[in-house]
Design a protein around this motif. Structure first.
Motif, mmCIF file in Angstrom:
data_model
loop_
_atom_site.group_PDB
_atom_site.id
_atom_site.type_symbol
_atom_site.label_atom_id
_atom_site.label_comp_id
_atom_site.label_asym_id
_atom_site.label_seq_id
_atom_site.Cartn_x
_atom_site.Cartn_y
_atom_site.Cartn_z
ATOM 1 N N LYS A 153 -1.570 -10.038 -2.498
ATOM 2 C CA LYS A 153 -0.785 -9.206 -3.401
ATOM 3 C C LYS A 153 0.209 -8.375 -2.604
ATOM 4 C CE LYS A 153 -3.222 -10.556 -6.938
ATOM 5 N NZ LYS A 153 -2.657 -11.507 -7.909
ATOM 6 N N ARG A 154 1.428 -8.257 -3.144
ATOM 7 C CA ARG A 154 2.485 -7.525 -2.483
ATOM 8 C C ARG A 154 2.658 -6.151 -3.097
ATOM 9 N NH1 ARG A 154 6.996 -5.798 -4.038
ATOM 10 N NH2 ARG A 154 8.575 -5.225 -2.532
ATOM 11 N N SER A 155 3.009 -5.185 -2.270
ATOM 12 C CA SER A 155 3.362 -3.852 -2.755
ATOM 13 C C SER A 155 4.303 -3.223 -1.745
ATOM 14 C CB SER A 155 2.112 -2.969 -2.925
ATOM 15 O OG SER A 155 1.475 -2.782 -1.676
ATOM 16 N N GLY A 156 5.014 -2.199 -2.192
ATOM 17 C CA GLY A 156 5.814 -1.444 -1.235
ATOM 18 C C GLY A 156 7.295 -1.659 -1.362
ATOM 19 N N ALA A 157 7.937 -2.025 -0.249
ATOM 20 C CA ALA A 157 9.390 -1.979 -0.125
ATOM 21 C C ALA A 157 10.093 -2.864 -1.141
ATOM 22 C CB ALA A 157 9.802 -2.378 1.283
#
Length: 347
Positions: free
Chosen positions: A77-81
C-alpha cells in the motif's frame, strides 16, 4: 534442510527485518513469521520500474498438502508524497526456496514504479498468484511489513478527450487517450505499450497481455459505444497495472415535470410530479421559479426514488401566471438538464 534455512535467514540484507503480524482468521492456513526486503529506498523515473527482493518466512498449515508448493504474492500500500497515479502495488510470485509446510522461505521481487512515489509498505500476503478475476486470493493475511521509500520522478500523466463530449447511450464515441511526462508536460517521445479497455477489462488485468502501442506523442484513439461502463487506459506492470486513467462517458440528462394543477389560490401547495428518464437512482432535482426576466432560483429540492420519479411542491406566492421548471443537476456522468417551462397561476 534446517541448516539451509538458517543460512538463508542469516544472509545480510539492506533492509531491517520486521516481524509480521499474526495471521488473521480470514486466511487461517498462512502464518507469517517475518518479512525482509533487500533495500529500503529506490529512485524510479518515467515508466521504468526498480526491482526490490522480498523474503518471507512462515508456514502453510491445513488444507491440501499440495498447496505447500504454492507461491505467495505481496500487497503493498502506498501513502505519502504526491503526485501519484496508484495507491497499491502487487509483487511478482514469491516462490518457496527452502523448507517445508511448517517452516518455509519464499522469495521473489516487487517491481516498484515511479507512480508509487512516497512510502510503499507491505501490508498483506496471499497464497497463490495474483488473479483479480478469480476472487480466490482475498482477503490477504495482514502483515506489518517493511516499507520502501520511493522517489518517483517524471511520472506519467494521463488525459482523455471524448468526441462528442456528451453522447446519448448507444451512440458512437471516440476517446483520445494520451500519456505524458508530468514534469515536462510533454510526451515521452516514444511509442508506449498500454492497455485500452472497458468494464471488467479495467479491473481484472494481470501483466502485459492485450497491450497496444500509442504513437510517439503518447496518443491512442479508441472508438467505442457510449454506455455506463467504465473506460480506461492502463500502463501494464508485471502484475497489476502501474498507472492509468478511468473515466465514465457523459450522457445528457432528461427530466419531465407536470404540475397537478395549473392554477391555485396564493399560498396553496401544488404537487409537481415527474421522472428523470436517464441517470442513476436517487439523484437530486430542483424546482425553480423565474424571478424577473432571466433569474431562475431554486425553491425546492428532493431526490428521485427507486423508479427515478419525484414529487416537488410549488406554492404560488402572488396572483398571476408564475413560470416554473424542474432542473436536474449533473449526477454521476449524466449532465444538467431542465424540463420545459410550465406555469401555475396564483388566484
Amino acid at each position: 534442510m534446517k541448516r539451509l534455512l538458517a543460512a538463508l535467514l542469516a544472509a545480510p540484507l539492506a533492509a531491517a527485518v520486521l516481524t509480521a503480524a499474526p495471521a488473521s482468521a480470514a486466511d487461517p492456513d498462512l502464518t507469517i513469521k517475518a518479512v525482509q526486503i533487500d533495500r529500503t529506498a529506490v529512485a524510479v523515473a518515467g515508466l521504468n520500474t526498480v526491482p526490490v527482493t522480498i523474503t518471507v518466512t512462515g508456514s502453510i498449515t491445513g488444507g491440501d498438502p499440495s498447496r505447500t508448493t504454492t507461491p505467495l504474492y505481496a500487497d503493498l500500500k502506498r501513502s505519502g508524497a504526491v503526485p501519484a497515479n496508484i495507491n497499491w502495488v502487487v509483487s511478482d510470485p514469491l516462490a518457496m526456496i527452502a523448507g517445508n509446510e511448517t517452516d518455509a522461505v519464499w522469495r521473489g521481487k516487487v517491481n516498484v514504479p515511479s507512480t508509487a512515489n512516497g512510502t510503499l509498505k507491505i501490508t498483506g500476503l496471499n497464497i497463490g498468484t495474483y488473479n483479480p478475476a478469480s476472487g480466490t486470493n482475498t482477503p490477504a493475511t495482514p502483515v506489518d511489513g517493511p516499507a520502501i521509500q520511493v522517489t518517483g520522478v517524471h511520472q506519467p500523466q494521463f488525459g482523455s478527450i471524448s468526441t462528442p463530449s456528451i453522447a446519448k447511450a448507444g451512440t458512437a464515441v471516440t476517446i483520445r487517450w494520451q500519456v505524458m511526462d508530468s514534469e515536462t508536460r510533454r510526451p515521452y517521445g516514444t511509442k508506449l505499450r498500454v492497455i485500452v479497455a472497458d468494464d471488467n477489462g479495467c479491473v481484472e488485468r494481470v501483466g502485459t497481455a492485450g497491450t497496444v502501442l500509442t504513437d510517439v506523442n503518447g496518443v491512442i484513439m479508441n472508438k467505442t459505444i457510449s454506455d455506463d461502463a467504465i473506460h480506461c487506459l492502463l500502463v501494464p506492470g508485471s502484475q497489476a497495472p502501474i498507472g492509468g486513467l478511468t473515466i465514465l462517458l457523459r450522457h445528457p440528462g432528461v427530466v419531465t415535470a407536470v404540475p397537478s394543477k395549473t392554477s391555485a389560490p396564493v399560498g396553496t401547495i401544488v404537487p409537481v410530479n415527474g421522472v428523470v428518464k436517464v441517470a442513476p437512482l436517487y439523484c437530486p432535482v430542483n424546482l425553480q421559479r423565474l424571478y424577473g426576466a432571466t433569474a431562475w432560483r431554486t425553491v425546492g429540492t428532493v431526490k428521485t426514488d427507486s423508479r427515478k420519479r419525484y414529487t416537488l411542491k410549488a406554492q404560488p406566492a402572488y396572483k398571476g401566471k408564475i413560470p416554473y421548471r424542474v432542473q436536474f443537476p449533473t449526477c454521476s456522468n449524466y449532465v444538467t438538464a431542465v424540463s420545459p417551462t410550465f406555469w401555475i397561476t396564483g388566484t
